[in-house]
Write a protein that holds these residues in place. Structure first.
Motif: not given
Length: 175
Positions: A102-113
């Motif tokens: 919601d704050k528009g931060k950088i979001m990083v994830g792999h697999c089920a991220g």
């Protein structure tokens, strides 16, 4: 000045994925703190290696403004998430992901991220890459068949074997 990253590690976490992020951040002078998605800082990797991380997810709640990015490091805990969704640490996980998104931060994830980001309701209008088995669970974002997707502040990959496809861009935005 490099940005500060909150890294979420489920229990058990995929060590291959987690250590790719941590090694890249360390080598590039990017500050990070690892939070266990657990009620204890002592977690394990999928292969049984014991780890003691910096803190627990409960202590990240309310401190989202201290970080510029969130990394979700997947693992064997995710396939059983539904059976454990009511655990306090998983409730905290969803609240933290939502706050960062919601704050528009950088979001990083792999697999089920990307699936976890979607469950938290922060992927609307975003293209995401996710493990093929998790594709049907994506309801808000747009899932692709690509190994990785970068869409604005979202950096997602299908699994730990494709993290390398986004790491240079992740490092670039975090430096």
């Amino acid at each position: 000045m490099a940005k500060k990253v909150a890294v979420l590690a489920v229990n058990p976490v995929n060590g291959c994925g987690l250590f790719q992020y941590l090694e890249a951040f360390f080598e590039n002078g990017i500050s990070y703190k690892v939070f266990a998605v657990s009620d204890t800082k002592d977690i394990k990797t999928n292969s049984g290696i014991s780890l003691t991380v910096d803190d627990v997810i409960a202590n990240l709640k309310g401190h989202e403004d201290e970080f510029d990015a969130l990394v979700f490091s997947c693992g064997d805990a995710v396939p059983v998430f539904q059976q454990n969704a009511d655990k306090p640490y998983n409730i905290d996980l969803m609240e933290v992901i939502k706050a960062f998104g919601d704050k528009g931060k950088i979001m990083v994830g792999h697999c089920a991220g990307a699936m976890m980001f979607d469950f938290a309701g922060v992927t609307k209008g975003k293209k995401v890459a996710v493990h093929p088995l998790a594709k049907p669970a994506i309801q808000n974002g747009t899932v692709t068949d690509e190994q990785s997707e970068i869409d604005g502040n979202f950096f997602t990959t299908q699994d730990e074997n494709t993290i390398w496809t986004i790491l240079p861009q992740v490092i670039e935005v975090l430096k």
